[in-house]
Design a protein around this motif. Structure first.
Motif, PDB file in Angstrom:
ATOM      1  N   PHE A 156       7.364 -13.635  -9.392  1.00 10.27           N
ATOM      2  CA  PHE A 156       8.757 -13.412  -9.009  1.00 10.27           C
ATOM      3  C   PHE A 156       8.935 -12.070  -8.298  1.00 10.27           C
ATOM      4  O   PHE A 156      10.035 -11.739  -7.855  1.00 10.27           O
ATOM      5  CB  PHE A 156       9.657 -13.405 -10.251  1.00 10.27           C
ATOM      6  CG  PHE A 156       9.905 -14.754 -10.858  1.00 10.27           C
ATOM      7  CD1 PHE A 156       8.892 -15.689 -10.997  1.00 10.27           C
ATOM      8  CD2 PHE A 156      11.169 -15.093 -11.319  1.00 10.27           C
ATOM      9  CE1 PHE A 156       9.121 -16.925 -11.584  1.00 10.27           C
ATOM     10  CE2 PHE A 156      11.417 -16.325 -11.904  1.00 10.27           C
ATOM     11  CZ  PHE A 156      10.387 -17.248 -12.034  1.00 10.27           C
ATOM     12  N   MET A 157       7.872 -11.295  -8.198  1.00 13.34           N
ATOM     13  CA  MET A 157       7.992  -9.928  -7.704  1.00 13.34           C
ATOM     14  C   MET A 157       7.681  -9.853  -6.209  1.00 13.34           C
ATOM     15  O   MET A 157       6.959 -10.688  -5.650  1.00 13.34           O
ATOM     16  CB  MET A 157       7.053  -9.006  -8.483  1.00 13.34           C
ATOM     17  CG  MET A 157       7.141  -9.155 -10.006  1.00 13.34           C
ATOM     18  SD  MET A 157       8.808  -9.079 -10.695  1.00 13.34           S
ATOM     19  CE  MET A 157       9.161  -7.335 -10.482  1.00 13.34           C
ATOM     20  N   ASP A 158       8.226  -8.834  -5.584  1.00 17.46           N
ATOM     21  CA  ASP A 158       8.025  -8.613  -4.150  1.00 17.46           C
ATOM     22  C   ASP A 158       6.635  -8.035  -3.925  1.00 17.46           C
ATOM     23  O   ASP A 158       6.314  -6.959  -4.431  1.00 17.46           O
ATOM     24  CB  ASP A 158       9.097  -7.649  -3.639  1.00 17.46           C
ATOM     25  CG  ASP A 158       9.094  -7.524  -2.126  1.00 17.46           C
ATOM     26  OD1 ASP A 158       8.149  -8.040  -1.485  1.00 17.46           O
ATOM     27  OD2 ASP A 158      10.025  -6.900  -1.578  1.00 17.46           O
ATOM     28  N   ASN A 159       5.814  -8.770  -3.176  1.00 21.40           N
ATOM     29  CA  ASN A 159       4.435  -8.325  -2.919  1.00 21.40           C
ATOM     30  C   ASN A 159       4.232  -7.911  -1.471  1.00 21.40           C
ATOM     31  O   ASN A 159       3.120  -7.966  -0.945  1.00 21.40           O
ATOM     32  CB  ASN A 159       3.461  -9.448  -3.297  1.00 21.40           C
ATOM     33  CG  ASN A 159       2.038  -8.930  -3.460  1.00 21.40           C
ATOM     34  OD1 ASN A 159       1.830  -7.833  -3.979  1.00 21.40           O
ATOM     35  ND2 ASN A 159       1.064  -9.715  -3.014  1.00 21.40           N
ATOM     36  N   THR A 160       5.329  -7.493  -0.834  1.00 23.62           N
ATOM     37  CA  THR A 160       5.212  -7.002   0.545  1.00 23.62           C
ATOM     38  C   THR A 160       4.304  -5.780   0.569  1.00 23.62           C
ATOM     39  O   THR A 160       4.482  -4.844  -0.227  1.00 23.62           O
ATOM     40  CB  THR A 160       6.590  -6.618   1.092  1.00 23.62           C
ATOM     41  OG1 THR A 160       7.463  -7.766   1.018  1.00 23.62           O
ATOM     42  CG2 THR A 160       6.490  -6.132   2.530  1.00 23.62           C
ATOM     43  N   PRO A 161       3.298  -5.757   1.466  1.00 31.99           N
ATOM     44  CA  PRO A 161       2.365  -4.616   1.488  1.00 31.99           C
ATOM     45  C   PRO A 161       3.086  -3.285   1.693  1.00 31.99           C
ATOM     46  O   PRO A 161       3.996  -3.172   2.519  1.00 31.99           O
ATOM     47  CB  PRO A 161       1.440  -4.929   2.665  1.00 31.99           C
ATOM     48  CG  PRO A 161       1.483  -6.425   2.774  1.00 31.99           C
ATOM     49  CD  PRO A 161       2.888  -6.816   2.408  1.00 31.99           C
ATOM     50  N   VAL A 162       2.700  -2.309   0.922  1.00 31.24           N
ATOM     51  CA  VAL A 162       3.210  -0.943   1.068  1.00 31.24           C
ATOM     52  C   VAL A 162       2.415  -0.290   2.191  1.00 31.24           C
ATOM     53  O   VAL A 162       1.194  -0.106   2.074  1.00 31.24           O
ATOM     54  CB  VAL A 162       3.052  -0.160  -0.254  1.00 31.24           C
ATOM     55  CG1 VAL A 162       3.538   1.270  -0.086  1.00 31.24           C
ATOM     56  CG2 VAL A 162       3.818  -0.867  -1.377  1.00 31.24           C
ATOM     57  N   GLU A 163       3.117   0.046   3.280  1.00 31.84           N
ATOM     58  CA  GLU A 163       2.422   0.515   4.481  1.00 31.84           C
ATOM     59  C   GLU A 163       1.590   1.764   4.230  1.00 31.84           C
ATOM     60  O   GLU A 163       0.492   1.918   4.758  1.00 31.84           O
ATOM     61  CB  GLU A 163       3.429   0.766   5.612  1.00 31.84           C
ATOM     62  CG  GLU A 163       4.032  -0.499   6.209  1.00 31.84           C
ATOM     63  CD  GLU A 163       2.969  -1.413   6.800  1.00 31.84           C
ATOM     64  OE1 GLU A 163       1.995  -0.902   7.387  1.00 31.84           O
ATOM     65  OE2 GLU A 163       3.101  -2.638   6.661  1.00 31.84           O
ATOM     66  N   GLU A 164       2.139   2.686   3.437  1.00 33.16           N
ATOM     67  CA  GLU A 164       1.399   3.932   3.206  1.00 33.16           C
ATOM     68  C   GLU A 164       0.235   3.753   2.240  1.00 33.16           C
ATOM     69  O   GLU A 164      -0.551   4.673   2.024  1.00 33.16           O
ATOM     70  CB  GLU A 164       2.336   5.032   2.704  1.00 33.16           C
ATOM     71  CG  GLU A 164       3.098   4.697   1.426  1.00 33.16           C
ATOM     72  CD  GLU A 164       4.433   4.032   1.706  1.00 33.16           C
ATOM     73  OE1 GLU A 164       5.339   4.161   0.859  1.00 33.16           O
ATOM     74  OE2 GLU A 164       4.567   3.393   2.779  1.00 33.16           O
ATOM     75  N   GLY A 165       0.127   2.540   1.647  1.00 35.38           N
ATOM     76  CA  GLY A 165      -1.000   2.259   0.770  1.00 35.38           C
ATOM     77  C   GLY A 165      -0.950   3.057  -0.520  1.00 35.38           C
ATOM     78  O   GLY A 165       0.106   3.478  -0.985  1.00 35.38           O
ATOM     79  N   VAL A 166      -2.121   3.274  -1.080  1.00 36.08           N
ATOM     80  CA  VAL A 166      -2.259   4.004  -2.341  1.00 36.08           C
ATOM     81  C   VAL A 166      -2.924   5.336  -2.034  1.00 36.08           C
ATOM     82  O   VAL A 166      -4.017   5.359  -1.455  1.00 36.08           O
ATOM     83  CB  VAL A 166      -3.107   3.199  -3.351  1.00 36.08           C
ATOM     84  CG1 VAL A 166      -3.225   3.963  -4.669  1.00 36.08           C
ATOM     85  CG2 VAL A 166      -2.498   1.822  -3.574  1.00 36.08           C
ATOM     86  N   PRO A 167      -2.285   6.455  -2.383  1.00 33.57           N
ATOM     87  CA  PRO A 167      -2.833   7.772  -1.992  1.00 33.57           C
ATOM     88  C   PRO A 167      -4.279   7.995  -2.398  1.00 33.57           C
ATOM     89  O   PRO A 167      -5.069   8.560  -1.621  1.00 33.57           O
ATOM     90  CB  PRO A 167      -1.889   8.752  -2.702  1.00 33.57           C
ATOM     91  CG  PRO A 167      -0.607   8.001  -2.854  1.00 33.57           C
ATOM     92  CD  PRO A 167      -0.996   6.575  -3.076  1.00 33.57           C
TER      93      PRO A 167
END
Length: 721
Positions: free
Chosen positions: A677-688
């Motif tokens: 049910f959660m939004d899985n849109t890629p986070v552009e900045e990624g993971v630090p």
């Protein structure tokens, strides 16, 4: 003259020597070593008959030294009995002809004498006792006759040690002990007993028909384990201190113990055979227990279990989602599980990941996705089969629906998972209403054994299907994770009655154990974000509709967008049209009794102004409860069950050396919200800390990190001093 003097001296010397010699001879004749004496104490008396092994008592005496021990011989031969019956001379001749090796030495003045007798016979025994003094002289042999009858011991009865917990029905008076016992469940083997797996333990009890209240016949037991091919399996051999000193097939050594633990054998059907013997060494019939045990292979990494139920009509209007749509998120064309698997394979070489390992070791490869990950559809919530799950290191159960399983099924599901974890398997649970729906935990109940001991929970907050729609997402409780929000498109597709909501009901939370002792550890990874964090606490001058009224009572309708279930108080109800005030009474949350909430405010009105009508202009002020109690509560955590030892050495110079060694038994993860049910849109900045993976969806990333958690070794050794 000189020669004469020498002869005289020689003669005198010879006389002296002769005199000394004659004195010794006289002394020996006067004080010879006297024979010691032995006699029976008066229990038991001569010619007593027993149906058990009696304890015979005697005493010795040496008049010129001390008794250095005793020797006895129990003789039931025909020759011994005939010699005894023939008289003293014949008996003495028989005794004189005995081989010295038949005598049993002892320092004690009593002994339990077994009087070995064949079953059903009454045998006459000639029992002989003698003592020996400090100079090696034996006493005369004293003799008594005893008679021994013997019946064969009853067949022992046995059962599985966990019979009461796993096989016995509530209220069943039968304790399960039987001469043919069939274990009611499939069992797991492991190579050795651990803090979480106690082995396959059998208990037994025996009795002897010769026993009396005043004299219980002692029994000894021997057992053997045989596989389906008829091969006798090797069992541990113990020393007197119960340490394993080796292994041997066939019948075990005789023991007075009434239990044993089995472990370390291949998968298969087994018969556990048991027999006993009495103090006359007469053996019972052989009894047995039958069972099937599986030795886990763990040659695959992950079993993903689809536990999303097919929707009923009522589930569809309670914000339920079709199970095929749910699983398409995980295993469809762009399924997150395979993406997460590949990201985990990338991350296992990340320096931060390696540094987080207790031993700073690289996490082993997850292998080939198609070979290492298997999906299993289990929408009827059947207990998982032992014969299948033993192949896997980790089981992940997905239950994103809003349905509940039968309370009778939940204990079976828990037991299978506990058995799996006890032998080293890992478990992850994710979904909506995991506590109340998937595992049938009642509202207000404390954590049961499953959640307390296997997930480290100190408190739980189960929710029913129509719980308050309050959940909007998760805040990362750990800096290495990404926050996760509900997917608005999915929320728009879910119906509660005829309505849609921006927030999700039925998301439960829990409290972790904070006072844990030992080597176990757990950590919170995600926290609940409530939809109430942006709500106003006070709302004024709201014009509500009048649903119905009498001169003394008005029922007001609350707007759909109002947080009616957070109303703490209605501080003012003013009818502008009539210029009168009403007194707030209470909120009726669901007056219509339907799935769609239909809350009403009940107001006491002054009768002199007449009944209120819908055209009247109202001004109503609300005082809301502050942020929901659910807000910021844990909804994601992981737990490691450890088995450790601490050794402390204090040196003579005062120095202290500490060595701690801990080994992981199993790992778990729990997420009480539906990942699909959660939004899985890629986070552009990624993971630090992981730039190599680029933009990544927060759900995909969470799953990838959990895969690494289950693959990572958390065993550790700590030394100081």
């Amino acid at each position: 003259m000189q020669l004469f003097r020498i002869l005289i001296l020689s003669a005198i010397g010879l006389l002296i020597l002769a005199g000394l010699s004659s004195c010794d001879l006289i002394k020996d004749d006067e004080n010879p070593n006297q024979m010691p004496e032995v006699w029976f104490i008066n229990v038991p008396v001569d010619s007593s008959e027993f149906n058990y092994a009696p304890e015979v008592h005697w005493q010795g005496y040496d008049p010129d030294g001390f008794v250095n021990g005793y020797e006895y011989h129990d003789d039931a031969s025909v020759e011994a009995v005939q010699a005894y019956q023939a008289g003293d001379a014949a008996l003495q001749a028989y005794i004189d002809g005995l081989d010295a090796r038949v005598w049993v030495p002892t320092d004690e003045a009593s002994q339990v004498i077994y009087l070995l007798t064949e079953e059903g016979d009454t045998t006459e025994h000639v029992f002989m006792i003698r003592c020996i003094d400090n100079l090696g002289t034996y006493s005369q042999v004293k003799v008594r006759t005893f008679y021994r009858s013997n019946q064969r011991p009853n067949p022992p009865q046995l059962r599985w040690a966990l019979h009461d917990l796993r096989c016995r029905e509530a209220g069943d008076p039968d304790d399960g002990y039987d001469t043919l016992y069939v274990v009611c469940d499939t069992l797991f083997w492991d190579d050795y007993v651990t803090a979480t797996w106690p082995g396959v333990e059998f208990l037994w009890q025996g009795s002897d028909p010769d026993s009396r209240l005043t004299n219980i016949i002692p029994l000894e037991y021997s057992f053997a384990l045989v596989n389906a091919e008829g091969d006798s399996m090797e069992l541990p051999v113990y020393d007197d201190s119960s340490y394993v000193v080796g292994y041997r097939a066939g019948w075990s050594d005789w023991t007075a113990g009434t239990q044993t633990i089995l472990y370390g054998h291949p998968t298969g059907d087994y018969n556990f055979f048991l027999k006993c013997r009495d103090d006359g060494l007469t053996e019972s019939e052989i009894v047995r227990a039958e069972f099937y045990a599986i030795k886990p292979q763990r040659d695959k990494f992950l079993l993903v279990v689809d536990s999303n139920a097919e929707l009923t009509p009522i589930d569809r209007v309670r914000m339920g989602r079709e199970p095929d749509l749910i699983m398409n998120f995980y295993n469809g064309e762009n399924g997150v599980v395979e993406d997460a698997f590949q990201i985990a394979e990338q991350l296992r070489t990340n320096p931060d990941v390696i540094a987080s390992s207790p031993n700073q070791e690289m996490i082993p490869s997850l292998g080939n996705y198609d070979e290492q990950v298997v999906f299993l559809q289990n929408r009827n919530d059947d207990p998982l089969p032992y014969s299948f799950i033993h192949q896997f290191e980790t089981i992940w159960i997905i239950d994103d629906d809003n349905a509940a399983i039968s309370p009778t099924v939940a204990p079976l599901r828990k037991q299978v998972l506990m058995d799996f974890m006890n032998v080293g398997g890992n478990v992850m649970l994710t979904g909506r209403r995991i506590l109340n729906g998937q595992f049938a935990m009642n509202i207000g109940s404390p954590p049961d054994q499953f959640f307390a001991n296997y997930f480290d929970l100190a408190s739980v907050n189960p929710k029913v299907a129509d719980a308050f729609d309050d959940f909007q997402g998760c805040a990362a409780g750990n800096s290495g994770y990404l926050p996760i929000q509900l997917n608005p498109d999915i929320m728009d597709s879910l119906m509660w009655g005829a309505n849609t909501f921006d927030c999700l009901p039925g998301v439960e939370w829990f409290g972790r154990t904070t006072a844990r002792t030992g080597y176990d550890f757990s950590v919170t990874l995600m926290n609940y974000i409530s939809c109430t964090i942006n709500d106003e606490f006070f709302i004024t001058d709201v014009d509500l509709d009048v649903k119905s009224s009498t001169p003394a009572l008005a029922i007001l309708s609350i707007p759909e967008d109002s947080s009616w279930n957070r109303i703490l108080d209605v501080t003012r109800v003013y009818n502008v049209t009539k210029d009168v005030y009403g007194d707030f009474m209470y909120v009726n949350p669901n007056s219509s009794g339907t799935l769609t909430p239909d809350p009403e405010i009940y107001v006491s009105t002054p009768a002199y102004a007449g009944a209120w009508v819908n055209d009247d202009v109202l001004e109503v002020d609300f005082h809301y409860i502050p942020i929901s109690v659910d807000h910021d509560q844990p909804v994601g955590e992981r737990f490691a069950r450890m088995d450790g030892v601490t050794d402390i050495t204090i040196h003579p110079d005062g120095g202290i050396e500490i060595r701690i060694t801990a080994e992981n038994r199993f790992k778990t993860s729990l997420y009480t919200f539906p990942l699909s049910f959660m939004d899985n849109t890629p986070v552009e900045e990624g993971v630090p800390w992981a730039p190599e993976i680029g933009p990544v969806g927060p759900v995909t990333f969470l799953i990838a990190v959990e895969m690494l958690w289950f693959k990572q070794s958390v065993d550790f050794t700590f030394e100081q001093g």
